[in-house]
Design a protein around this motif. Structure first.
Motif, mmCIF file in Angstrom:
data_model
loop_
_atom_site.group_PDB
_atom_site.id
_atom_site.type_symbol
_atom_site.label_atom_id
_atom_site.label_comp_id
_atom_site.label_asym_id
_atom_site.label_seq_id
_atom_site.Cartn_x
_atom_site.Cartn_y
_atom_site.Cartn_z
ATOM 1 N N GLU A 33 0.717 -1.058 -0.233
ATOM 2 C CA GLU A 33 0.053 -0.085 -0.008
ATOM 3 C C GLU A 33 0.769 1.298 0.018
ATOM 4 N N ASP B 87 -0.622 5.622 3.417
ATOM 5 C CA ASP B 87 -0.876 4.692 4.857
ATOM 6 C C ASP B 87 -0.010 3.886 5.151
ATOM 7 N N GLU C 64 -4.703 11.675 2.221
ATOM 8 C CA GLU C 64 -5.254 10.738 3.356
ATOM 9 C C GLU C 64 -4.417 10.878 4.449
ATOM 10 N N SER C 65 -4.701 9.983 5.422
ATOM 11 C CA SER C 65 -4.248 10.349 6.735
ATOM 12 C C SER C 65 -2.395 10.372 6.722
ATOM 13 N N GLY C 66 -1.881 11.042 7.330
ATOM 14 C CA GLY C 66 -0.597 11.129 7.343
ATOM 15 C C GLY C 66 -0.048 12.082 6.137
ATOM 16 N N HIS D 134 1.819 13.082 1.189
ATOM 17 C CA HIS D 134 3.242 12.872 1.816
ATOM 18 C C HIS D 134 3.955 14.312 2.102
ATOM 19 N N LYS E 60 -6.302 9.364 -8.715
ATOM 20 C CA LYS E 60 -6.669 8.231 -7.952
ATOM 21 C C LYS E 60 -7.575 8.365 -6.769
ATOM 22 N N ALA F 254 -10.975 6.397 -6.524
ATOM 23 C CA ALA F 254 -11.331 5.658 -5.433
ATOM 24 C C ALA F 254 -12.937 6.258 -4.889
ATOM 25 N N ASP G 236 -11.926 -2.024 14.313
ATOM 26 C CA ASP G 236 -10.750 -1.463 14.580
ATOM 27 C C ASP G 236 -9.739 -2.047 14.376
ATOM 28 N N PHE H 248 2.288 -3.106 11.010
ATOM 29 C CA PHE H 248 1.503 -3.242 9.835
ATOM 30 C C PHE H 248 0.765 -1.834 9.691
ATOM 31 N N SER H 249 0.423 -1.286 8.498
ATOM 32 C CA SER H 249 -0.930 -0.124 8.612
ATOM 33 C C SER H 249 -2.152 -0.519 8.632
ATOM 34 N N GLY H 250 -2.996 0.001 8.820
ATOM 35 C CA GLY H 250 -4.484 -0.184 9.078
ATOM 36 C C GLY H 250 -4.963 -1.150 8.166
ATOM 37 N N GLY H 251 -4.557 -0.792 6.748
ATOM 38 C CA GLY H 251 -5.321 -1.735 5.838
ATOM 39 C C GLY H 251 -4.547 -3.081 5.918
ATOM 40 N N GLN H 252 -3.491 -3.072 6.224
ATOM 41 C CA GLN H 252 -2.781 -4.314 6.284
ATOM 42 C C GLN H 252 -3.230 -5.053 7.384
ATOM 43 N N SER I 194 -8.777 4.616 -0.899
ATOM 44 C CA SER I 194 -8.432 3.673 -1.678
ATOM 45 C C SER I 194 -8.075 2.438 -1.225
ATOM 46 N N ILE I 195 -7.569 2.286 0.283
ATOM 47 C CA ILE I 195 -7.540 1.167 0.838
ATOM 48 C C ILE I 195 -8.918 0.593 1.193
ATOM 49 N N ALA J 14 -11.282 0.741 -0.707
ATOM 50 C CA ALA J 14 -11.789 -0.086 -2.198
ATOM 51 C C ALA J 14 -11.144 -1.134 -2.045
#
Lengths: 389, 557
Positions: free
Chosen positions: A15, A20, B44-46, B239, B262, B266, B386, B441-445, B474-475, B477
């Protein structure tokens, strides 16, 4: 139809383009266990690390009290009543040059013709050389192995060596403090272990199962905590039969201390259980098919062992202080058992204190040990919370 | 520079100092804020949106403003103040904060003091910055509350934050920000924590106030729908850098940067839902609930009884084989309670929930005994909302995913390892990830790991409780697509609980709408989303922001 075809979904790049990303995903990162993280964070806490070294020294002294003591702590020598501390010197300067050879200066005794009081004067002419691994009086290592080996001692066994001075019976304060460390630290540890067992079982059951058991234990804890401690201890200590051996008294005292000590730990454990019961990963473990026992042991307990260790390490100094207070008041351990509190009993008299201020050395030992334990506990607490930063 | 420009930011960089050198939070950010315009910061966050907003107020501690200029223009006096060079604790910057630039936050509960009344908090801000007496400040506070459309402001002013609902708290925050009539209002994700209907009201309110007072609004969000509804200008961040700036219509209809495209894809993708081929629903029913009712018991206080909450009120839904059933509703509508009843966490007072097992038997999920042998939990698995709380931080990914296989005695040792590796690869993570701990890991992972754990036992049903609502666009999706693939591959039925209509439209086959513990409408996803019948559903659907500024409907005046 998918928005993003799975074939080129950026999973393998983890990702990356989304913002993220966690930079730690690269290389070997993320393979450290919670304990490794705690250790690393703890090692950055400088005060706690220094305190840990000090505690390790105290622990060494407690374990090897006999080995460290140059004199028998019970050995009465009327000649050296209230002998002041001798300074340790390591480098010997003679006409032949410098050499590493530890020594202390001997005493010169002057008798005051009016008060007939003895005063000790350090005589810089008399050097008492010391040797390492000296064989002198006999003791049992760990209470089992008979030996007479000591870390240090005067070359001639009859020469005096009083690093922290001597008390009113000419007993070596240094050796007595070393032996006191053994008793005082172990009272703290054993007391905390006993309260830990009680606290974890009772608090854990209260937190996990809740209901009437929780309500009942909470009321009992509140009642116990509302009792004023000193009168309670005094009462319990007074109830001890005077015929008990020092060992029996020792265990009775630790039992009395942990009788109140467990309440604090039970509350910590109960709180952690309550908090964890709401965690999704605990629910997930139940849905995975884990039994009650496995949920508790495998999924919940590891989450708060660090907290329990922290709470326990912060409870030890409390125990030590309580034992000291009881013994100081003459209600706890009794001579010939040596603890820091018993030693401080000697320092109750202001007049003896004026002549021999070194009787307060056990007090300094208490302050240093308690502070060090608090710092280590603080460091552990900061390091143990995985969500602090 | 036009006369309306109130804030000019040039080359702004903020660094977080660290032991191993500085980490750049934002770099070379340029933008202007104009009076009477809303500038949306999206990313997105960050991506550095919030840091940018904080830098404007010079409250970036522990970070430092490395370089750049922030000019605040005093339109009347024609003067400029340079903010970035001021002492963060000095009097000059404090005179600007609150008075000329005011800020509202994402979480209204934690930004309001719980021990002071709303009125005390608003009047304090007014007294601090304006030379008025207390009675006048109170009068202005009531005015401000009236301006943010709080009913009965004379009474509401003396209430405490906990007596306000989430939307009212956010209104109170806005009232506080407006108290000193600032030139610039910074809103940092002010609607993210709110339900869609409340979000629509707040957006309408901010838009209205901005127009009537000719404020400049700096609006931070990650939701392209909200951007389309409220923005005049858009700044896209990635970024820590600005990748695109432009008028809202241009950014949405002629985006230049690939990242903007992108983001739009999304956001829009979820709205192109009908394009996805729907499975023809099977007639085989897996779970049917009949008139489930659950009231949380009233708490018996010493002298008064507090009324209980009717969490479920005669709920009847059915989950058919192979379908994705969406349960939609605002927070507090009872959708999570329904999931918990089906998982045996709560037992309802009345009604039944029949589950047809794989072996042909039936179990009543309202009976605790149905879960005792663990068979139901093998066939019915859960994915949590969560991604951080649902994975045990003290276990490796291998242990987490392997746990259900291990405790059910299915696999162990090398076989277990191989299976965990295969599961990880199936959800799109490398098999080597199994040695790591969740914090890597990130949230999506993490959500992928949670999915791997759920499918480990080869289940028939997955209950996903807001499984994507904590994730960025996008994550989100990607995770939804993963679930769709898995559904086809493993013949899963999914009960999907969500509050996001866009997700539901894209992902679900059938939808049940819940409101105050009741199912108010059931139908196919297309029916519900495009032609809702019930008034409540209509309100819910129309409150959803559409990510196209030409279809603006919430804030259109």
């Amino acid at each position: 139809m998918s928005i993003i075809p799975p074939a080129d979904s950026p999973d393998t790049r983890l990702e990356a383009p989304s913002g993220d990303i966690d930079p730690r995903i690269d290389g070997n990162a993320g393979t450290e266990s919670q304990w490794q993280l705690i250790r690393r964070r703890f090692s950055k806490h400088r005060l706690a690390m220094i305190s840990l070294v000090i505690l390790a020294l105290f622990g060494f002294v407690a374990l090897f009290a006999g080995f460290i003591s140059p004199n028998d702590p019970g050995d009465v020598k009327a000649r050296y009543t209230f002998a002041p501390p001798q300074g340790l010197h390591f480098i010997d300067r003679t006409e032949e040059g410098w050499s590493f050879r530890p020594y202390v200066y001997g005493y010169d005794v002057e008798i005051d013709p009016v008060a007939l009081r003895r005063t000790f004067v350090i005589d810089e002419e008399k050097k008492i050389y010391l040797t390492f691994f000296k064989r002198s009086w006999e003791y049992k290592l760990f209470g089992l192995i008979p030996t007479d080996l000591h870390l240090i001692g005067p070359e001639k066994t009859r020469d005096p060596l009083y690093i922290f001075g001597a008390d009113r019976l000419g007993r070596d304060m240094f050796s007595r403090v070393a032996y006191g460390t053994q008793i005082s630290l172990s009272v703290g540890l054993v007391g905390v272990i006993m309260s830990l067992v009680l606290g974890v079982i009772i608090g854990g059951a209260a937190g996990y199962f809740g209901g009437w058991f929780d309500a009942a234990t909470q009321r009992v804890i509140e009642f116990l905590r509302s009792l004023p401690t000193i009168p309670l201890w005094m009462g319990l200590a007074a109830a001890m039969p005077s015929g008990w051996s020092p060992l029996q008294t020792y265990f009775a005292i630790t039992l009395i201390l942990s009788f109140l000590g467990w309440t604090e730990l039970a509350r910590v454990v109960r709180g952690r259980f309550l908090a964890l019961n709401g965690e999704d990963y605990v629910a997930a473990a139940r849905y995975d098919g884990c039994s009650h026992g496995r949920v508790i042991v495998r999924h919940m307990v590891p989450a708060f062992t660090s907290h329990i260790i922290t709470a326990a390490s912060l409870a030890v100094p409390g125990m030590i202080l309580a034992e000291t207070a009881l013994s100081f008041l003459g209600l706890g351990l009794q001579a010939p058992v040596i603890s820091w509190g018993v030693l401080l009993q000697e320092a109750q008299n202001i007049r003896t204190l004026a002549t021999a201020p070194w009787l307060l050395v056990p007090g300094a030992a208490i302050v240093i040990a308690v502070l060090a334990m608090n710092f280590v506990g603080d460091g552990l607490r900061d390091a143990a919370d995985p969500y602090a930063n | 520079m036009s006369n309306d420009t109130i804030l000019q930011v040039r080359g702004l960089s903020v660094d977080f100092p660290g032991r191993k050198g500085d980490t750049t939070a934002i770099a070379d950010v340029d933008f202007d804020l104009k009076l009477g315009e809303t500038t949306c910061f999206v990313g997105e966050s960050g991506s550095g949106k919030s840091v940018t907003a904080r830098a404007v107020l010079n409250i970036v501690e522990p970070a430092i403003i490395k370089k750049g200029a922030i000019h605040l223009v005093d339109v009347k006096a024609g003067q400029k103040i340079e903010l970035s060079g001021l002492d963060p604790d000095g009097a000059e910057i404090r005179a600007v904060r609150g008075a000329r630039i005011a800020m509202i936050f994402q979480e209204p509960m934690s930004s309001l003091s719980p021990v002071h009344t709303i009125g005390q908090q608003i009047t304090e801000a007014i007294l601090l910055h304006q030379d008025v007496d207390e009675a006048e400040a109170r009068r202005r506070a009531i005015e401000a509350l009236r301006a943010v459309q709080i009913a009965d402001p004379e009474q509401a002013i003396d209430k405490y934050p906990f007596e306000y609902s989430g939307g009212m708290r956010q209104r109170a925050m806005i009232a506080m920000a407006l108290g000193c009539e600032p030139d610039i209002l910074i809103a940092d994700e002010p609607t993210t924590a709110l339900d869609v209907t409340t979000q629509a009201e707040i957006l309408r309110l901010i838009r209205g106030l901005q127009e009537s007072r000719r404020m400049a609004v700096m609006f931070i969000t990650h939701d392209m729908g909200v951007v389309a509804e409220i923005a005049d200008q858009v700044v896209v961040m990635l970024h820590g850098r600005v990748v695109e700036t432009g008028a809202v219509d241009q950014v949405f209809h002629a985006p230049e940067h690939a990242y903007t495209k992108k983001l739009l894809k999304a956001a829009l993708g979820l709205d192109d839902a009908p394009a996805r081929r729907r499975e023809t629903p099977s007639d085989e029913v897996l779970i049917e609930t009949g008139d489930l009712s659950l009231a949380f018991p009233s708490k018996g206080k010493l002298f008064k009884r507090v009324a209980g909450v009717q969490a479920l009120d005669r709920v009847s839904v059915e989950l058919r084989k192979g379908e994705i059933l969406g349960i939609v509703g605002e927070s507090g509508s009872g959708k999570t309670t329904l999931a918990r009843v089906l998982m045996g966490r709560f037992q309802p007072q009345s009604g039944q929930a029949i589950y047809h097992m794989r072996d042909g038997g039936t179990r009543d999920l309202t009976d605790k005994a149905s879960f005792r042998d663990g068979q139901v939990y093998r066939e019915m698995r859960m994915i949590f909302q969560d991604p951080y709380g649902s994975l045990n931080p003290r276990m490796t990914v291998e242990q987490i995913i392997g746990e259900p296989l291990l405790v059910n005695g299915l696999l162990k040792g090398a076989d277990l390892r191989r299976r965990v590796g295969a599961l990880l690869e199936r959800v799109g993570l490398p098999a080597t990830a199994m040695e790591r701990y969740p914090h890597a890991f990130s949230g999506g992972q993490r959500q992928r790991i949670g999915i791997a754990r759920a499918i480990a036992l080869d289940p028939r049903i997955i209950i996903a409780d807001e499984a994507t609502s904590a994730l960025d666009g996008s994550i989100r999706a990607q995770i939804l697509d993963l679930l769709l693939d898995l559904r086809a591959e493993l013949d899963l039925s999914i009960l999907f609980i969500a509050h996001d209509i866009g997700v539901v439209r894209y992902f679900c086959d059938r939808v049940a709408v819940m409101h105050r513990g009741r199912v108010v409408e059931t139908g196919t996803a297309v029916q519900i989303c495009d032609a809702p019948q019930e008034a409540y559903t209509q309100r819910l659907i129309s409150a959803v922001p559409i990510p196209d500024p030409r279809k603006r409907h919430l804030t259109a005046s």
